[in-house]
Design a protein around this motif. Structure first.
Motif, short mmCIF file in Angstrom:
data_model
loop_
_atom_site.label_atom_id
_atom_site.label_comp_id
_atom_site.label_asym_id
_atom_site.label_seq_id
_atom_site.Cartn_x
_atom_site.Cartn_y
_atom_site.Cartn_z
N GLY A 680 5.02 -5.21 15.78
CA GLY A 680 5.45 -6.56 16.11
C GLY A 680 5.70 -7.41 14.87
N ILE A 681 4.83 -7.28 13.87
CA ILE A 681 5.00 -8.05 12.64
C ILE A 681 6.30 -7.67 11.93
N ILE A 682 6.55 -6.36 11.82
CA ILE A 682 7.76 -5.90 11.13
C ILE A 682 9.01 -6.39 11.85
N LYS A 683 9.02 -6.31 13.17
CA LYS A 683 10.18 -6.78 13.91
C LYS A 683 10.34 -8.29 13.79
N GLN A 684 9.22 -9.00 13.77
CA GLN A 684 9.29 -10.46 13.63
C GLN A 684 9.91 -10.87 12.31
N ASN A 685 9.80 -10.01 11.29
CA ASN A 685 10.34 -10.31 9.97
C ASN A 685 11.63 -9.52 9.68
N ASN A 686 12.29 -9.07 10.77
CA ASN A 686 13.60 -8.41 10.67
C ASN A 686 13.56 -7.13 9.83
N GLY A 687 12.43 -6.47 9.82
CA GLY A 687 12.32 -5.21 9.12
C GLY A 687 12.23 -4.06 10.10
N TYR A 688 11.93 -2.88 9.61
CA TYR A 688 11.72 -1.75 10.50
C TYR A 688 10.73 -0.79 9.85
N ILE A 689 10.24 0.17 10.64
CA ILE A 689 9.20 1.07 10.18
C ILE A 689 9.59 2.51 10.55
N ASP A 690 9.29 3.40 9.64
CA ASP A 690 9.58 4.81 9.85
C ASP A 690 8.28 5.60 9.68
N VAL A 691 8.03 6.57 10.56
CA VAL A 691 6.79 7.34 10.53
C VAL A 691 7.11 8.82 10.38
N GLN A 692 6.42 9.46 9.45
CA GLN A 692 6.55 10.91 9.26
C GLN A 692 5.15 11.52 9.31
#
Length: 847
Positions: A680-692
């Motif tokens: 939620g925090i990443i989306k709120q700041n217009n970013g994105y997350i990748d998981v490996q």
């Protein structure tokens, strides 16, 4: 006409000094104040007082040294000195009389007692002077002086007696007569063994002998038990050996001060602290109250103690101790029933509750009646006259009087409040008369308040558990967000009260006070709780944030130590910071949340020892990259990555990790909010997350945050300070505790306060107010009328009034129900005194 006596008051506490000066001047005494021993000695050089009130513990020259110097000065050798202290131990109290003082008064003191002692000792001082001048010339004057002395001693509120060296009573004052129940004429020539049991008489004789052998005053705490009614009293006694002109020991003078009530209050306050500790322990309400009840019964010593709590339409005993089975069979239910067992209700639909318990729970008590307190409690030290109350004067519905029939003389019923209503009561019964004082009832009301708060806390916990169960079934983030917003509002209101009152107490507590560190701990814990509330909202992207231009390297470096403590010593934490890292614009607390959640998850995935690595890096994404990563957009990013060498996750688990309340941990171990919060925090700041991640090969989380280039890092905000003023403020808040808190904060800062618990009350107060209202502070969402509509209503009669809106709801709820926009002054709950007063000044200065 002789001028009133001169009294010197020596105390390094200016508040205490001012209070005593006012008390003495009100009695007509001339007062010489001194805030130090040095100043007192200097002042006495030019003007001799008739009596000196002397504090023991002072910086520089303490009270004992001042007394020593005065006793070494021929002019002041016999000037009576009364020592004052709030913390004197037994050794110091003993030194009081050996130093030459005539008396000792413990702080806090009763005004009448202090004045009586001052009057007595001044009169004794004058009497001594008189006797020294007149004894050689007038034996009749001596007889008159003896009569005067007798009358004077009889006015002293302490017990005074004189015994011979072999323990025979020679004299006593009227207070001794009343206390022991023996006339002086019947006492003379007899010993303690004629009035008390052997054990107690041996105790008195032992301490008489110690005083005579020591040649000095001795101070003891001595219990006296009266066999006629079993009443026990605790006396603080001072015993001084008496000698004839040749120095021969002829007896011992005793002075006893009744400290029973003081000791009882100390015991009850300790009981209150012990109960509060139990209430704060984890466990079910039944288990907690079953541990509380024995403490209440043991500490008070009462015959029976019970706690009633609401159960459906009735208020049965939730827990009780000491009541007979027959009594409980008759009294467990207090709801009036019909012949077929149905519940009786009044014309307004309220349940009809019987007897005195029902009267208290129904809040039909009369504060003007001495049987009731302003807090709504009922208490009596002699219940038997209640049987004779005429029916037309009895406030009770269907008086049962079972307590009286069981011979309970002392009865107290204390309401337990929960969410603004009475949810039950504390009941104390004893067959002895005179068990209660108003002070004790107020302490018990505090305990009942703590029980009510625990009920609320437990109910919030239950509601939260139910909420989590519902949220597990939720399929859409928006529905989860709405539920989270409601919980946040409740927590924000509670945290506002905790933060506010803790801060007010801190501001009035010296940093050296032993409780200061505890209060800071409470304040810090409440602030962390506020952060948890923000975390609950973060995954739904409803969190109120304050973005700032940040150097991510500095933010990460600043919390490394905290993260290491969080993951433990068995796991090594490594940090690789990129040079010339671009800046980002985020709320720094969100960075803390991201790293804390990721590091805790990594820790839980590592069995035994391991490593966690945090890295930063600049990244630029072109169209080709974004084509392969649809969640990304072309542009510059700052990469924050967290990797571990833990157990890793399979592909199916990775697909679900960002879902709210999804967790692979056991019941009670994880909430499933951690990674949802990060997402939620990443989306709120217009970013994105990748998981490996793969099983057995650890996990790597890559967080991409939009970068800012060629932008200077914002200067850190200056620490807020509380700002005062003199304007008139109308505060409107439907949560009474927050209303009282806000009013207390602003009153302390100098503002004139009008406080209302509802919009209707606010409109009435504004109409009755004769002066100008400079500022309206109102909760936005309230029953009946929202804050925006209230402000428009009040502006009709108070043009020019400024407005400050506040709320604990999330922004979307406020907009939907309160019609607030960004141009208006707004304060988010929870608030501190600094944020409140800062917003007040901002609102008052607004155009």
């Amino acid at each position: 006409m002789k001028e009133k006596e001169i009294i010197m008051v020596v105390d390094d506490s200016l508040d205490s000094l001012k209070m005593m000066v006012e008390i003495l001047q009100a009695e007509g005494y001339q007062v010489l104040p001194a805030d130090s021993g040095e100043l007192a000695l200097t002042a006495i050089a030019s003007q001799l007082p008739d009596l000196i009130l002397l504090d023991i513990r002072m910086p520089g020259i303490d009270g004992f040294e001042v007394c020593r110097r005065l006793k070494g000065d021929g002019r002041t050798r016999y000037t009576p000195i009364i020592f004052l202290s709030a913390e004197a131990d037994k050794e110091e109290r003993t030194r009081v009389f050996s130093a030459g003082a005539v008396d000792f008064v413990a702080k806090p003191f009763q005004r009448e007692e202090l004045l009586a002692r001052i009057k007595a000792h001044i009169e004794l001082w004058h009497l001594r002077q008189h006797l020294e001048n007149e004894v050689a010339r007038q034996t009749q004057s001596l007889r008159n002086s003896e009569v005067h002395l007798r009358a004077l001693v009889n006015t002293i509120p302490d017990l005074i007696w004189l015994k011979s060296a072999d323990g025979v009573y020679l004299s006593c004052n009227s207070m001794f007569e009343r206390f022991v129940g023996v006339k002086e004429a019947d006492l003379l020539g007899k010993a303690d063994y004629d009035f008390f049991d052997k054990e107690l008489a041996d105790f008195f004789r032992e301490h008489d002998c110690k005083a005579m052998e020591a040649g000095d005053s001795t101070i003891n705490e001595e219990w006296v038990t009266f066999a006629d009614n079993g009443h026990k009293a605790l006396l603080e006694t001072s015993k001084t050996p008496m000698r004839d002109p040749e120095g021969k020991l002829v007896g011992v003078l005793g002075i006893g001060h009744d400290i029973t009530e003081r000791k009882r209050t100390e015991t009850y306050k300790e009981m209150s602290r012990e109960v509060l500790q139990i209430l704060n322990e984890p466990g079910k309400m039944q288990e907690i109250l079953e541990r509380v009840l024995p403490v209440l019964k043991m500490r008070t010593g009462f015959d029976a103690v019970g706690i009633r709590l609401q159960e459906g339409d009735d208020f049965p005993y939730f827990v009780q101790k000491g009541f007979s089975s027959d009594f409980l069979l008759k009294e467990n239910s207090i709801t009036e029933r019909t012949a077929d067992g149905g519940v009786c209700r009044d014309k307004d639909g309220n349940i009809r509750l019987e007897c005195t318990c029902g009267l208290v729970i129904s809040e039909k008590t009369d504060p003007s009646n001495p049987l009731f307190t302003r807090g709504g409690s009922f208490w009596t030290n002699d219940s038997f006259p209640l049987l004779d109350i005429p029916p037309d004067e009895d406030l009770r519905l269907s008086p049962r009087n079972e307590c009286i029939h069981e011979k309970y003389a002392s009865i107290a019923l204390v309401p337990i409040r929960y969410k603004g209503r009475i949810a039950g009561l504390l009941q104390f019964n004893d067959r002895r008369t005179g068990c209660f004082t108003l002070n004790l009832i107020e302490i018990l009301e505090g305990i009942a308040s703590n029980i009510g708060a625990t009920l609320l806390r437990k109910q919030v916990a239950v509601e939260k558990a139910m909420l989590e169960q519902q949220l597990h079934q939720a399929q859409k983030m928006e529905s989860v967000g709405r539920l989270a917003g409601g919980v946040a509002h409740d927590f924000n209101n509670l945290l506002t009260v905790i933060l506010g009152y803790t801060q007010l107490t801190l501001m009035n507590t010296d940093p050296g006070h032993p409780h200061h560190a505890n209060l800071e701990g409470i304040f810090n814990a409440a602030e962390r709780s506020a952060a948890l509330t923000r975390q609950l909202l973060a995954f739904a992207r409803k969190q109120t944030i304050t973005p700032k231009v940040l150097d991510l390297n500095k933010v990460v470096a600043g919390i490394l130590m905290m993260l290491q403590r969080l993951i433990g010593e068995d796991i090594k934490l490594y940090y690789h910071a990129a040079t010339d890292l671009w800046q980002v614009k985020m709320d720094p607390s969100q960075i803390d949340q991201i790293l804390a959640n990721l590091c805790v998850n990594a820790r839980d995935a590592i069995a035994g020892t391991g490593r966690i690595t945090i890295e930063t890096e600049n990244r630029t994404h072109d169209k080709e990259y974004c084509a392969q990563h649809p969640e990304s957009s072309p542009g510059d990013y700052v990469l924050l990555s967290v990797s571990d060498d833990g157990s890793g996750m399979d592909k199916e688990t990775v697909e679900h990790i960002f879902e709210p309340f999804f967790t692979t941990k056991g019941i009670g171990v994880g909430t499933g909010l951690g990674l949802a919060t990060v997402f939620g925090i990443i989306k709120q700041n217009n970013g994105y997350i990748d998981v490996q991640s793969e099983p057995g090969r650890g996990a790597l989380f890559k967080i991409y945050i939009p970068a800012l280039k060629n932008v200077h890092e914002e200067m850190p905000e200056e620490k807020q300070v509380a700002i005062g003023g003199t304007e008139t403020i109308l505060l409107v808040e439907d949560e009474k505790t927050i209303m009282l808190l806000g009013a207390a904060m602003l009153s302390m800062m100098g503002y004139t306060m009008l406080s209302a618990n509802s919009p209707d009350e606010a409109i009435r107060l504004a109409a009755e107010n004769q002066g100008r209202i400079d500022l309206l502070i109102t909760d936005i969402i309230m029953p009946g009328m929202n804050g925006r509509d209230l402000s428009e209503k009040l502006l009709e009669t108070n043009p020019g009034m400024k407005c400050l809106f506040m709320s604990g709801y999330t922004a979307d709820v406020i907009t939907e129900r309160g019609r607030i926009d960004e141009s208006m002054c707004f304060l988010q709950k929870p608030f501190t005194i600094q944020s409140l007063t800062g917003k007040v000044r901002e609102a008052l200065k607004s155009v």
